[in-house]
Design a protein around this motif. Structure first.
Motif, PDB file in Angstrom:
ATOM      1  N   THR A  64       0.833  -1.213   0.000  1.00 57.37           N
ATOM      2  CA  THR A  64       0.000   0.000   0.000  1.00 57.37           C
ATOM      3  C   THR A  64       0.865   1.260   0.000  1.00 57.37           C
ATOM      4  O   THR A  64       0.517   2.262  -0.628  1.00 57.37           O
ATOM      5  CB  THR A  64      -0.945   0.021   1.212  1.00 57.37           C
ATOM      6  OG1 THR A  64      -0.174  -0.149   2.426  1.00 57.37           O
ATOM      7  CG2 THR A  64      -1.978  -1.087   1.120  1.00 57.37           C
ATOM      8  N   GLU A  67       2.287   1.677  -3.574  1.00 55.31           N
ATOM      9  CA  GLU A  67       1.243   2.143  -4.493  1.00 55.31           C
ATOM     10  C   GLU A  67       0.898   3.607  -4.254  1.00 55.31           C
ATOM     11  O   GLU A  67       0.634   4.353  -5.204  1.00 55.31           O
ATOM     12  CB  GLU A  67       0.000   1.260  -4.347  1.00 55.31           C
ATOM     13  CG  GLU A  67       0.210  -0.153  -4.868  1.00 55.31           C
ATOM     14  CD  GLU A  67      -0.976  -1.054  -4.610  1.00 55.31           C
ATOM     15  OE1 GLU A  67      -1.813  -0.708  -3.736  1.00 55.31           O
ATOM     16  OE2 GLU A  67      -1.071  -2.108  -5.270  1.00 55.31           O
ATOM     17  N   SER A  68       0.910   4.025  -3.001  1.00 54.29           N
ATOM     18  CA  SER A  68       0.593   5.418  -2.676  1.00 54.29           C
ATOM     19  C   SER A  68       1.646   6.371  -3.249  1.00 54.29           C
ATOM     20  O   SER A  68       1.318   7.412  -3.835  1.00 54.29           O
ATOM     21  CB  SER A  68       0.504   5.589  -1.158  1.00 54.29           C
ATOM     22  OG  SER A  68       0.262   6.937  -0.821  1.00 54.29           O
ATOM     23  N   LEU A  70       3.684   5.794  -5.749  1.00 50.01           N
ATOM     24  CA  LEU A  70       3.626   5.754  -7.211  1.00 50.01           C
ATOM     25  C   LEU A  70       2.423   6.546  -7.730  1.00 50.01           C
ATOM     26  O   LEU A  70       2.525   7.245  -8.758  1.00 50.01           O
ATOM     27  CB  LEU A  70       3.556   4.303  -7.684  1.00 50.01           C
ATOM     28  CG  LEU A  70       3.704   4.071  -9.188  1.00 50.01           C
ATOM     29  CD1 LEU A  70       5.001   4.681  -9.710  1.00 50.01           C
ATOM     30  CD2 LEU A  70       3.658   2.588  -9.504  1.00 50.01           C
ATOM     31  N   LYS A  71       1.305   6.477  -7.038  1.00 51.89           N
ATOM     32  CA  LYS A  71       0.121   7.244  -7.447  1.00 51.89           C
ATOM     33  C   LYS A  71       0.413   8.741  -7.434  1.00 51.89           C
ATOM     34  O   LYS A  71      -0.015   9.483  -8.334  1.00 51.89           O
ATOM     35  CB  LYS A  71      -1.063   6.939  -6.523  1.00 51.89           C
ATOM     36  CG  LYS A  71      -2.355   7.647  -6.926  1.00 51.89           C
ATOM     37  CD  LYS A  71      -3.500   7.272  -6.019  1.00 51.89           C
ATOM     38  CE  LYS A  71      -4.808   7.886  -6.517  1.00 51.89           C
ATOM     39  NZ  LYS A  71      -4.776   9.354  -6.622  1.00 51.89           N
ATOM     40  N   THR A  72       1.162   9.188  -6.426  1.00 52.74           N
ATOM     41  CA  THR A  72       1.544  10.606  -6.356  1.00 52.74           C
ATOM     42  C   THR A  72       2.337  11.013  -7.594  1.00 52.74           C
ATOM     43  O   THR A  72       2.105  12.073  -8.184  1.00 52.74           O
ATOM     44  CB  THR A  72       2.386  10.863  -5.092  1.00 52.74           C
ATOM     45  OG1 THR A  72       1.591  10.588  -3.938  1.00 52.74           O
ATOM     46  CG2 THR A  72       2.850  12.311  -5.036  1.00 52.74           C
ATOM     47  N   ILE A  74       2.437   9.459 -10.623  1.00 55.12           N
ATOM     48  CA  ILE A  74       1.621   9.365 -11.831  1.00 55.12           C
ATOM     49  C   ILE A  74       0.624  10.522 -11.902  1.00 55.12           C
ATOM     50  O   ILE A  74       0.408  11.106 -12.970  1.00 55.12           O
ATOM     51  CB  ILE A  74       0.896   8.012 -11.894  1.00 55.12           C
ATOM     52  CG1 ILE A  74       1.910   6.860 -11.967  1.00 55.12           C
ATOM     53  CG2 ILE A  74      -0.070   7.974 -13.072  1.00 55.12           C
ATOM     54  CD1 ILE A  74       2.826   6.894 -13.176  1.00 55.12           C
ATOM     55  N   ASP A  75       0.024  10.874 -10.778  1.00 55.05           N
ATOM     56  CA  ASP A  75      -0.925  11.994 -10.762  1.00 55.05           C
ATOM     57  C   ASP A  75      -0.242  13.300 -11.175  1.00 55.05           C
ATOM     58  O   ASP A  75      -0.853  14.152 -11.825  1.00 55.05           O
ATOM     59  CB  ASP A  75      -1.543  12.155  -9.374  1.00 55.05           C
ATOM     60  CG  ASP A  75      -2.566  11.073  -9.049  1.00 55.05           C
ATOM     61  OD1 ASP A  75      -2.959  10.348  -9.991  1.00 55.05           O
ATOM     62  OD2 ASP A  75      -2.955  10.945  -7.876  1.00 55.05           O
ATOM     63  N   TYR A 124       2.777   0.767 -15.872  1.00 52.39           N
ATOM     64  CA  TYR A 124       2.955   2.100 -16.445  1.00 52.39           C
ATOM     65  C   TYR A 124       4.043   2.102 -17.507  1.00 52.39           C
ATOM     66  O   TYR A 124       3.888   2.702 -18.579  1.00 52.39           O
ATOM     67  CB  TYR A 124       3.281   3.107 -15.338  1.00 52.39           C
ATOM     68  CG  TYR A 124       2.209   3.184 -14.283  1.00 52.39           C
ATOM     69  CD1 TYR A 124       1.030   3.886 -14.519  1.00 52.39           C
ATOM     70  CD2 TYR A 124       2.354   2.524 -13.067  1.00 52.39           C
ATOM     71  CE1 TYR A 124       0.030   3.946 -13.555  1.00 52.39           C
ATOM     72  CE2 TYR A 124       1.358   2.570 -12.103  1.00 52.39           C
ATOM     73  CZ  TYR A 124       0.199   3.284 -12.353  1.00 52.39           C
ATOM     74  OH  TYR A 124      -0.789   3.324 -11.406  1.00 52.39           O
TER      75      TYR A 124
END
Length: 286
Positions: A64, A67-68, A70-72, A74-75, A124
């Protein structure tokens, strides 16, 4: 456009030096660490030198958390160009006298953390048809060493994982794979290896103790006789990683010093950079 790079384990040592070095060489750096309280020195350097570095929390043992982070990225950027698996920890202790928790810990930090971070970025990189995964392994990922067998086992696993991955993602999706293999590093990594594994001041007891004492005496003798040759600084290793990142055709494997090269020679002389075995595997299976 700047390439971005996600670096794990940047609070000290090679990761710390790499974050600064990559930023100075026109990369957007996402410097991650498990404990943000350890980011004070890096924050200071960012402010002093106006570096394009963003510090993010990331614990490589928790999916988790990966993923958090990486999300930052990608966003913000819409892509991930380089994953730099640096986080790891030393461990020196007999297998017989290691606890279940210690064995799971050394495996989680040094092997599974690499697998989970790599797994997270692959979708990605596959979709964008480009990417690079650079992993700090070790000469201990090629050559097993006394009292380091659990650590070496984890690093051997990383080497096998990356070798297998390289046989098909590189050609199909333009994802470049490299393992950077240092020898001794004069950083907190060395201190952590001792601090984490010392139990009541000892790494080995009973019949193992005299063997361990000989091992430690030999280590000290080599360090005293050839410290400059054996031990590199974090920055010296970081410079090798930067060269790999800037290489259009990076090697699967690269040692970071003459000493490391000589230490691994019996294992690597037939295929120093790993290109021959990867080609053989492609020819055999694909």
């Amino acid at each position: 456009m700047k390439k971005n790079v996600l670096i794990t384990g940047t609070s000290t040592g090679v990761g710390f030096e790499s974050a600064i070095l990559f930023a100075k060489n026109n990369y957007k750096v996402y410097a991650t660490m498990r404990n943000l309280k350890k980011g004070v020195e890096l924050e200071k350097r960012i402010a002093e030198e106006n570096l394009d570095i963003e510090i993010l929390p990331l614990d490589v043992t928790k999916i988790t958390s990966i993923e958090s982070a990486l999300k930052t990225i990608i966003d913000k950027d819409g892509r991930i160009d380089i994953l730099y698996n640096n986080a790891g920890a030393g461990f020196a202790k007999t297998t017989e006298q290691s606890t279940e928790d210690e064995i799971r810990w050394v495996t989680d930090v040094n092997y599974l953390g690499v697998v989970f971070c790599t797994q997270a970025v692959l979708p990605y990189m596959r979709k964008q048809k480009s990417g690079q995964i650079i992993t700090i392994t070790s000469v201990g990922g090629l050559v097993g060493q006394p009292f380091n067998e659990l650590y070496c086992g984890a690093k051997f696993a990383v080497e096998g994982f990356m070798e297998g991955l390289a046989t098909y993602v590189s050609d199909a999706f333009n994802i470049k794979i490299s393992c950077v293999e240092p020898g001794g590093i004069s950083t907190e990594f060395m201190t952590s290896a001792i601090g984490k594994t010392a139990v009541e001041g000892q790494f080995a007891t009973g019949e193992y103790l005299p063997i361990f004492e000989r091992y430690m005496a030999g280590n000290q003798k080599r360090a005293n006789e050839s410290k400059d040759q054996v031990y590199q600084t974090g920055l010296e290793v970081a410079n090798v990683v930067l060269e790999v990142a800037q290489n259009e055709n990076p090697p699967l494997r690269i040692r970071t010093s003459k000493w490391a090269e000589e230490f691994c020679n019996l294992k690597t002389q037939a295929d120093p950079d790993g290109s021959k075995i990867v080609q053989q595997l492609k020819d055999s299976f694909l």
